[in-house]
Scaffold this motif. Structure first.
Motif, PDB file in Angstrom:
ATOM      1  N   PRO A   5      -7.896   4.679  -3.843  1.00 28.46           N
ATOM      2  CA  PRO A   5      -8.953   4.309  -4.404  1.00 28.46           C
ATOM      3  C   PRO A   5      -9.470   3.102  -4.412  1.00 28.46           C
ATOM      4  O   PRO A   5      -8.382   2.166  -4.098  1.00 28.46           O
ATOM      5  CB  PRO A   5      -8.831   4.804  -6.047  1.00 28.46           C
ATOM      6  CG  PRO A   5      -7.481   4.940  -6.269  1.00 28.46           C
ATOM      7  CD  PRO A   5      -6.660   5.281  -4.795  1.00 28.46           C
ATOM      8  N   PHE A   6     -10.592   2.598  -4.444  1.00 26.01           N
ATOM      9  CA  PHE A   6     -11.109   1.333  -4.208  1.00 26.01           C
ATOM     10  C   PHE A   6     -10.357   0.135  -5.070  1.00 26.01           C
ATOM     11  O   PHE A   6     -10.021  -0.756  -4.739  1.00 26.01           O
ATOM     12  CB  PHE A   6     -12.537   1.048  -4.568  1.00 26.01           C
ATOM     13  CG  PHE A   6     -13.173  -0.166  -4.142  1.00 26.01           C
ATOM     14  CD1 PHE A   6     -13.265  -0.589  -2.910  1.00 26.01           C
ATOM     15  CD2 PHE A   6     -13.520  -0.869  -5.263  1.00 26.01           C
ATOM     16  CE1 PHE A   6     -13.784  -1.875  -2.668  1.00 26.01           C
ATOM     17  CE2 PHE A   6     -14.189  -2.319  -5.185  1.00 26.01           C
ATOM     18  CZ  PHE A   6     -14.333  -2.741  -3.760  1.00 26.01           C
ATOM     19  N   LEU A   7      -9.996   0.442  -6.372  1.00 22.79           N
ATOM     20  CA  LEU A   7      -9.506  -0.368  -7.313  1.00 22.79           C
ATOM     21  C   LEU A   7      -8.021  -0.859  -6.790  1.00 22.79           C
ATOM     22  O   LEU A   7      -7.528  -2.006  -6.745  1.00 22.79           O
ATOM     23  CB  LEU A   7      -9.427  -0.216  -8.659  1.00 22.79           C
ATOM     24  CG  LEU A   7      -8.907  -0.927  -9.692  1.00 22.79           C
ATOM     25  CD1 LEU A   7     -10.029  -2.266  -9.810  1.00 22.79           C
ATOM     26  CD2 LEU A   7      -8.874  -0.163 -11.156  1.00 22.79           C
ATOM     27  N   MET A   8      -7.346   0.366  -6.463  1.00 14.69           N
ATOM     28  CA  MET A   8      -5.998   0.119  -6.027  1.00 14.69           C
ATOM     29  C   MET A   8      -5.935  -0.623  -4.691  1.00 14.69           C
ATOM     30  O   MET A   8      -4.855  -1.433  -4.249  1.00 14.69           O
ATOM     31  CB  MET A   8      -5.294   1.306  -5.912  1.00 14.69           C
ATOM     32  CG  MET A   8      -5.033   2.083  -7.354  1.00 14.69           C
ATOM     33  SD  MET A   8      -4.173   3.765  -7.045  1.00 14.69           S
ATOM     34  CE  MET A   8      -2.532   3.165  -7.048  1.00 14.69           C
ATOM     35  N   LYS A   9      -6.846  -0.343  -3.864  1.00 17.07           N
ATOM     36  CA  LYS A   9      -7.020  -1.192  -2.574  1.00 17.07           C
ATOM     37  C   LYS A   9      -7.154  -2.581  -2.970  1.00 17.07           C
ATOM     38  O   LYS A   9      -6.348  -3.418  -2.153  1.00 17.07           O
ATOM     39  CB  LYS A   9      -8.226  -0.412  -2.005  1.00 17.07           C
ATOM     40  CG  LYS A   9      -8.210  -0.761  -0.139  1.00 17.07           C
ATOM     41  CD  LYS A   9      -7.077  -0.012   0.425  1.00 17.07           C
ATOM     42  CE  LYS A   9      -7.447  -0.331   1.943  1.00 17.07           C
ATOM     43  NZ  LYS A   9      -6.044   0.128   2.693  1.00 17.07           N
ATOM     44  N   ILE A  10      -8.052  -2.913  -3.568  1.00 16.89           N
ATOM     45  CA  ILE A  10      -8.233  -4.489  -3.789  1.00 16.89           C
ATOM     46  C   ILE A  10      -7.453  -5.187  -4.805  1.00 16.89           C
ATOM     47  O   ILE A  10      -7.442  -6.316  -5.024  1.00 16.89           O
ATOM     48  CB  ILE A  10      -9.597  -4.778  -4.085  1.00 16.89           C
ATOM     49  CG1 ILE A  10     -10.120  -4.222  -5.519  1.00 16.89           C
ATOM     50  CG2 ILE A  10     -10.720  -4.264  -3.027  1.00 16.89           C
ATOM     51  CD1 ILE A  10     -11.425  -4.951  -6.048  1.00 16.89           C
ATOM     52  N   ILE A  11      -6.768  -4.257  -5.598  1.00 18.86           N
ATOM     53  CA  ILE A  11      -5.559  -5.160  -6.519  1.00 18.86           C
ATOM     54  C   ILE A  11      -4.916  -6.157  -5.992  1.00 18.86           C
ATOM     55  O   ILE A  11      -4.591  -7.233  -6.476  1.00 18.86           O
ATOM     56  CB  ILE A  11      -4.935  -4.030  -7.307  1.00 18.86           C
ATOM     57  CG1 ILE A  11      -4.375  -4.514  -8.703  1.00 18.86           C
ATOM     58  CG2 ILE A  11      -3.553  -3.412  -6.582  1.00 18.86           C
ATOM     59  CD1 ILE A  11      -3.882  -3.716  -9.522  1.00 18.86           C
ATOM     60  N   THR A  12      -4.296  -5.986  -4.538  1.00 19.35           N
ATOM     61  CA  THR A  12      -3.640  -6.772  -3.966  1.00 19.35           C
ATOM     62  C   THR A  12      -4.134  -8.279  -3.785  1.00 19.35           C
ATOM     63  O   THR A  12      -3.795  -9.297  -4.003  1.00 19.35           O
ATOM     64  CB  THR A  12      -2.992  -6.419  -2.625  1.00 19.35           C
ATOM     65  OG1 THR A  12      -2.827  -5.169  -2.697  1.00 19.35           O
ATOM     66  CG2 THR A  12      -2.089  -7.317  -1.887  1.00 19.35           C
ATOM     67  N   GLU A  18       0.847  -1.196  -0.053  1.00 19.20           N
ATOM     68  CA  GLU A  18       0.064   0.128  -0.148  1.00 19.20           C
ATOM     69  C   GLU A  18       0.854   1.309   0.188  1.00 19.20           C
ATOM     70  O   GLU A  18       0.600   2.082  -0.882  1.00 19.20           O
ATOM     71  CB  GLU A  18      -0.803  -0.083   1.142  1.00 19.20           C
ATOM     72  CG  GLU A  18      -1.998  -1.045   1.041  1.00 19.20           C
ATOM     73  CD  GLU A  18      -2.956  -1.025   2.193  1.00 19.20           C
ATOM     74  OE1 GLU A  18      -2.738  -0.312   3.123  1.00 19.20           O
ATOM     75  OE2 GLU A  18      -4.135  -1.761   1.965  1.00 19.20           O
ATOM     76  N   LEU A  19       2.021   1.247   0.543  1.00 15.39           N
ATOM     77  CA  LEU A  19       2.920   2.366   0.790  1.00 15.39           C
ATOM     78  C   LEU A  19       3.579   2.696  -0.711  1.00 15.39           C
ATOM     79  O   LEU A  19       3.787   3.768  -1.235  1.00 15.39           O
ATOM     80  CB  LEU A  19       4.037   2.144   1.827  1.00 15.39           C
ATOM     81  CG  LEU A  19       4.705   3.291   2.031  1.00 15.39           C
ATOM     82  CD1 LEU A  19       4.244   4.334   2.946  1.00 15.39           C
ATOM     83  CD2 LEU A  19       6.253   3.123   2.811  1.00 15.39           C
ATOM     84  N   LEU A  20       3.766   1.366  -1.317  1.00 16.94           N
ATOM     85  CA  LEU A  20       4.209   1.473  -2.749  1.00 16.94           C
ATOM     86  C   LEU A  20       3.327   2.121  -3.596  1.00 16.94           C
ATOM     87  O   LEU A  20       3.517   2.895  -4.460  1.00 16.94           O
ATOM     88  CB  LEU A  20       4.633   0.234  -3.201  1.00 16.94           C
ATOM     89  CG  LEU A  20       4.838  -0.086  -4.541  1.00 16.94           C
ATOM     90  CD1 LEU A  20       6.557   0.254  -4.902  1.00 16.94           C
ATOM     91  CD2 LEU A  20       4.676  -1.499  -5.483  1.00 16.94           C
ATOM     92  N   SER A  21       2.082   1.736  -3.246  1.00 16.24           N
ATOM     93  CA  SER A  21       0.711   2.392  -4.333  1.00 16.24           C
ATOM     94  C   SER A  21       0.587   3.732  -3.969  1.00 16.24           C
ATOM     95  O   SER A  21       0.279   4.664  -4.732  1.00 16.24           O
ATOM     96  CB  SER A  21      -0.563   1.662  -4.154  1.00 16.24           C
ATOM     97  OG  SER A  21      -0.324   0.391  -4.205  1.00 16.24           O
ATOM     98  N   MET A  22       1.131   4.365  -2.955  1.00 14.82           N
ATOM     99  CA  MET A  22       1.141   5.672  -2.346  1.00 14.82           C
ATOM    100  C   MET A  22       2.319   6.631  -3.038  1.00 14.82           C
ATOM    101  O   MET A  22       2.165   7.888  -3.333  1.00 14.82           O
ATOM    102  CB  MET A  22       1.058   5.791  -0.991  1.00 14.82           C
ATOM    103  CG  MET A  22      -0.188   5.435  -0.197  1.00 14.82           C
ATOM    104  SD  MET A  22      -1.322   6.634   0.064  1.00 14.82           S
ATOM    105  CE  MET A  22      -0.664   7.776   1.095  1.00 14.82           C
ATOM    106  N   SER A  23       3.353   5.823  -3.380  1.00 15.47           N
ATOM    107  CA  SER A  23       4.377   6.389  -3.863  1.00 15.47           C
ATOM    108  C   SER A  23       4.378   6.915  -5.558  1.00 15.47           C
ATOM    109  O   SER A  23       3.611   6.472  -6.141  1.00 15.47           O
ATOM    110  CB  SER A  23       5.511   5.693  -3.913  1.00 15.47           C
ATOM    111  OG  SER A  23       5.744   5.398  -2.480  1.00 15.47           O
TER     112      SER A  23
END
Length: 562
Positions: A442-449, A357-362
């Motif tokens: 966002p929801f999609l990036m949250k559930i992509i994992t 999730e931190l990677l997704s925030m970068s």
């Protein structure tokens, strides 16, 4: 029991130091000569104390486990002493804020690991040990060079200069050299080939090496040095770490050796730690290092128990239906696998989910983003493939074979770790991050994992079924699968690739120069000519009267003919 009590004491102290935000630097004066003092420096802060407590705890469980695993070993005392030396070297490395004492611990790890890898004295072990030692030597030299450059600051206590002198040319150079040293010890590309080769060591050693010692030494050193890294170095480290992570995750899906699959899994997790460290979050990298140490140590212990009870076979195709014969080991094995995959509320979930999730925030490019997410999916893929082969299905070993487990030393050693594998993730997250990371996605990036994890499960089972039908290893696919399965030909490049051409060139040089033209026009031919002339002179001097009469006779014949 001594290690266990040390572990509990150090963990309590680390919590105290963390709450009070304390750091203690202990200086021990060894020698004073005129105005120069030789001082041994130790740094005790929450990070070093909690890491030491983990190392002590895991090594105590491993030593207890080894009593039965190495039960038939004649020199069991030597084995235990080697492990204690190994742990001692790691301790010295953990508490050192000084490059000289770090080098002592660093080299101690390298030397003792060589002794442990060649423990079963056969050709395969010797080759693996030499590959391990020589790969790590590159890093040792880099560390020696950084020691030489650090002399510019007047002291080797790097901890004082990192933030202050981070823009200096010397510190930038030292940072690059330290990263090179850490890449060799933590087996990043192109030094990855020694890690699976080191599986020639006994399984308790693998459990210790791949969890809290040796391979984590590189990551720990970078965590200590993280303040001085320039942006270019961070990008380089991120690129190398992501490649390592992807390569090892892909390779593990084509491997059939149980220990090598777990070794490649370690390599993948090291890449993840290095990657998140390069993104600038050293505390999170340290958090993942601790949680990974727990479930990886137990994973190797379970693998050792399976290998031990199956007549020392390591091929996962020979296993099957183990959950019927070894239920407790299978439960532990599955829990560790789930923790490795990041199943919610096991220890691996807390660090891995936060990392992703931190990677997704970068702010990063698409390449790094895709490679990280694919690597997460591949982790799940090889974990489920491993479980599918070994725990489910039919019994695939010899018909008369039987395996089982009793309440023995090995199971007790494993049981000591399982509790921590389940709860330690949440405990550490509360301790290390009293103020939690704020993640807004966002929801999609949250559930992509979650999507990638489910895709990994299906892919893992499909790959297993496919390779069981051998269609994956048809003539068309054999080159691809051997390339991916051999870590992109890195073991060949590290061994034959390094020495084949120099040896061939040496042979060519020897034939052409030493035994060819150089020999003909050089010493050998000169000696031959001189000795020939000497023999002729000796012949003439020995038969001078005979030759005189013969020449007189020739002269007379010549006169009569003319």
């Amino acid at each position: 029991m001594l290690f266990l009590s040390f572990s509990l004491t150090l963990f309590s102290l680390s919590v105290l130091f963390l709450v009070l935000d304390l750091s203690v630097v202990l200086e021990l004066s060894l020698l004073t000569l005129h105005s120069s003092a030789v001082v041994m420096t130790f740094l005790f802060d929450w990070m070093s104390l909690v890491f030491m407590s983990f190392v002590f705890f895991i090594s105590s469980m491993v030593i207890y486990y080894s009593e039965e695993y190495m039960g038939g070993e004649v020199y069991i005392n030597r084995f235990i002493l080697l492990i204690v030396m190994f742990v001692g070297s790691m301790m010295l490395l953990i508490v050192s804020p000084n490059l000289i004492s770090i080098l002592l611990g660093w080299d101690g790890l390298g030397l003792v690991s060589y002794c442990l890898v060649i423990y079963y004295q056969n050709v395969k072990s010797f080759n693996a040990g030499m590959l391990t030692a020589l790969s790590n030597r590159v890093g040792d030299v880099a560390l020696l060079m950084s020691i030489a450059w650090m002399l510019n600051y007047g002291s080797w206590n790097f901890i004082f200069y990192l933030d202050l002198a981070k823009l200096d040319f010397e510190m930038v150079l030292i940072s690059w050299l330290v990263v090179l040293a850490a890449m060799t010890k933590s087996a990043q590309i192109p030094f990855s080939s020694w890690l699976p080769a080191a599986m020639a060591a006994p399984t308790p050693v693998s459990s210790l090496v791949h969890s809290s010692t040796l391979v984590t030494a590189g990551v720990y050193l970078l965590i200590r040095f993280n303040y001085s890294f320039p942006p270019l170095l961070n990008y380089f480290l991120l690129f190398v770490a992501s490649l390592t992570m992807f390569m090892s995750g892909l390779g593990a899906n084509f491997e059939f050796d149980l220990k090598k699959i777990i070794a490649l899994s370690t390599l993948s997790q090291l890449g993840l730690m290095m990657g998140i460290l390069a993104l600038g979050s050293f505390a999170l990298a340290f958090f993942h290092l601790l949680t990974h140490a727990l479930f990886k140590a137990l994973l190797f212990m379970c693998a050792g128990n399976i290998i031990h009870s199956m007549g020392d076979t390591q091929d996962i195709r020979d296993m099957g239906s183990l959950m019927n014969y070894m239920p407790i080991t299978s439960i532990y094995f599955n829990i560790c696998n789930f923790s490795l995959c990041g199943l919610p509320f096991l220890s691996g979930f807390y660090s891995k989910d936060l990392v992703v999730e931190l990677l997704s925030m970068s702010y990063l490019n698409m390449f790094i983003y895709l490679v990280f997410y694919l690597s997460v999916g591949l982790t799940v893929c090889y974990s489920f493939r491993l479980s599918y082969y070994s725990l489910l299905g039919e019994w695939s070993f010899i018909s008369l074979g039987s395996s089982g487990e009793g309440m023995n030393f090995m199971l007790k050693g494993m049981s000591g770790l399982i509790f921590l594998v389940v709860i330690m993730g949440s405990v550490l997250s509360w301790l290390i991050f009293p103020t939690p990371y704020f993640i807004c996605l966002p929801f999609l990036m949250k559930i992509i994992t979650l999507i990638l994890i489910l895709a990994g499960v299906f892919l893992g089972v499909w790959l297993s079924k496919l390779s069981m039908s051998f269609s994956l290893f048809s003539k068309d696919n054999i080159l691809l699968s051997s390339f991916i399965g051999s870590m992109w030909n890195m073991p060949v490049i590290s061994t034959l690739g390094v020495n084949f051409y120099p040896i061939k060139l040496g042979n060519f040089y020897s034939m052409l120069f030493d035994q060819g033209w150089q020999e003909y026009y050089g010493g050998k031919n000169l000696s031959f000519c001189i000795s020939g002339l000497a023999r002729l002179g000796q012949f003439l001097s020995s038969n001078h009267l005979k030759i005189y009469f013969m020449l007189t006779l020739v002269w007379i014949i010549y006169l009569f003919i003319n």
